[in-house]
Enzyme design. Structure first.
Site, mmCIF file in Angstrom:
data_model
loop_
_atom_site.group_PDB
_atom_site.id
_atom_site.type_symbol
_atom_site.label_atom_id
_atom_site.label_comp_id
_atom_site.label_asym_id
_atom_site.label_seq_id
_atom_site.Cartn_x
_atom_site.Cartn_y
_atom_site.Cartn_z
ATOM 1 N N LYS A 80 -4.940 -19.007 -23.206
ATOM 2 C CA LYS A 80 -5.400 -20.290 -23.764
ATOM 3 C C LYS A 80 -6.875 -20.536 -23.486
ATOM 4 O O LYS A 80 -7.408 -21.560 -23.865
ATOM 5 C CB LYS A 80 -4.609 -21.444 -23.145
ATOM 6 C CG LYS A 80 -3.113 -21.382 -23.370
ATOM 7 C CD LYS A 80 -2.475 -22.624 -22.736
ATOM 8 C CE LYS A 80 -0.977 -22.509 -22.663
ATOM 9 N NZ LYS A 80 -0.392 -23.550 -21.792
ATOM 10 N N HIS A 129 -12.111 0.029 -6.532
ATOM 11 C CA HIS A 129 -10.660 -0.002 -6.316
ATOM 12 C C HIS A 129 -10.441 0.326 -4.831
ATOM 13 O O HIS A 129 -9.999 1.415 -4.473
ATOM 14 C CB HIS A 129 -9.990 1.020 -7.233
ATOM 15 C CG HIS A 129 -8.500 0.893 -7.347
ATOM 16 N ND1 HIS A 129 -7.732 0.117 -6.490
ATOM 17 C CD2 HIS A 129 -7.625 1.467 -8.220
ATOM 18 C CE1 HIS A 129 -6.460 0.227 -6.852
ATOM 19 N NE2 HIS A 129 -6.367 1.025 -7.883
HETATM 20 C C1 NCD Z 1 -6.459 4.014 -11.097
HETATM 21 C C2 NCD Z 1 -7.140 2.746 -11.575
HETATM 22 O O1 NCD Z 1 -6.486 1.797 -12.000
HETATM 23 O O2 NCD Z 1 -8.356 2.717 -11.467
HETATM 24 N N1 NCD Z 1 -5.061 3.895 -11.049
HETATM 25 C C3 NCD Z 1 -4.447 3.547 -9.871
HETATM 26 O O3 NCD Z 1 -4.535 2.425 -9.448
HETATM 27 N N2 NCD Z 1 -3.832 4.507 -9.172
HETATM 28 C C4 NCD Z 1 -6.886 5.232 -11.820
HETATM 29 C C5 NCD Z 1 -6.799 5.264 -13.308
HETATM 30 O O4 NCD Z 1 -6.272 4.358 -13.945
HETATM 31 O O5 NCD Z 1 -7.249 6.272 -13.864
#
Ligand code: NCD
Length: 304
Positions: A80, A129
């Site tokens: 939204k 990440h």
């Molecule tokens: C990774 C991501 O999301 O960055 N995946 C994960 O969390 N294991 C790698 C990817 O998506 O290639």
């Protein structure tokens, strides 16, 4: 640790402490059954995920937490037009911690800025990440002695958009590694990360193939070309099969080399390799539960 937005939130000592706690949890997970009972984890996933979201949920449930959230933001008020900041402020009244994934760079830091409850970054666009890096570091240390060896680590594939490599290359920098960054020229590691590695005096080379160096590698970290980051799908099609690890190419690497991948794989590792003793990518993913239990315990300030 108030929030976990970047691998650079950790000192070397804090990384060790987390690795140690993860090992203790893995050895006896039942001991931690009720350590966070009564607490609620919200998992807010604005981008697709299997491992990260479900291992966070598994970790939370194993600690006695309850879990709520969404895996498809199109069913949330984002659809939204609600801002990320407003969503986070609302969830602050519903949960005790947030694990989130978002398609925008620095989304986790933006969320942390407006959140009184801990925010854990499960991937923010092409940026970072960090929890994947933590479980990768734990996994490498299960097989090799990170504190005592100078390991040679080859990162292969999409180093431009691959956020796992951005976090892992910085996290492992505490352990005096030697890096090879192997990618097509258009998918090289961003300059900003190379600059950070230079500032820390990390030795690295950039290559387009692994042919020359395969025999020297201790850890081969494969990655998927990140299709969702390409505006022009034909460019992705040209790059997606740049590297293939199969029984034939794997024979170039030595017997002790660890084959890792954050997964999902979409063709870069032949399943025929799964029974090879060097292939540890499924164990790596399973370690995500123990590492995320350790992260939740620490971020919720539980002394164990
Ligand atoms: C990774 C991501 O999301 O960055 N995946 C994960 O969390 N294991 C790698 C990817 O998506 O290639």
């Amino acid at each position: 640790m108030q929030h976990l937005t970047s691998i650079n939130n950790f000192t070397k000592e804090q990384l060790w402490e987390l690795i140690k706690l993860t090992g203790e949890i893995k050895a006896d997970p039942a001991k931690y059954n009720n350590h966070l009972s009564g607490k609620i984890l919200a998992t807010l996933f604005f981008e697709p995920s299997t491992r990260t979201r479900l291992s966070f949920e598994s970790a939370a449930l194993r600690l006695g937490m309850k879990v709520l959230g969404f895996a498809d933001a199109s069913t949330s008020s984002t659809k939204k037009g609600e801002t990320l900041e407003d969503t986070i402020k609302i969830i602050n009244g519903f949960a005790d911690a947030i694990a989130m994934r978002h398609f925008e760079t620095n989304a986790a830091a933006r969320a942390a800025k407006v959140s009184r409850i801990p925010v854990i970054n499960g991937g923010d666009g092409i940026n970072e990440h960090p929890t994947q890096a933590l479980l990768d570091i734990f996994t490498i240390n299960e097989h090799r002695q990170l504190h005592a060896e100078k390991l040679t680590i080859a990162f292969v594939g999409d180093l431009k958009y691959g956020r796992t490599v951005h976090s892992l290359s910085q996290g492992l920098a505490h352990f005096d590694p030697k890096y090879y960054f192997i990618s097509p020229s258009v998918l090289k590691l961003p300059d900003e990360i190379k600059q950070k590695l230079n500032d820390k005096n990390i030795e690295f080379d950039e290559l387009e193939t692994w042919d020359e160096i395969a025999g020297q590698v201790d850890v081969l970290y494969m990655t998927r070309v990140q299709k969702e980051r390409f505006e022009d799908e034909s460019k992705y099609e040209l790059l997606k099969e740049s590297y293939l690890l199969n029984p034939d190419t794997a024979s170039k690497f030595n017997d002790q080399c660890l084959f890792m991948h954050p997964l999902p794989r979409v063709g870069e590792i032949d399943p025929a390799l799964d029974d090879d003793l060097r292939a540890i990518y499924f164990d790596e993913a399973h370690n995500g539960v123990w590492m995320r239990m350790a992260i939740l315990l620490r971020i919720m300030n539980h002394e164990s």
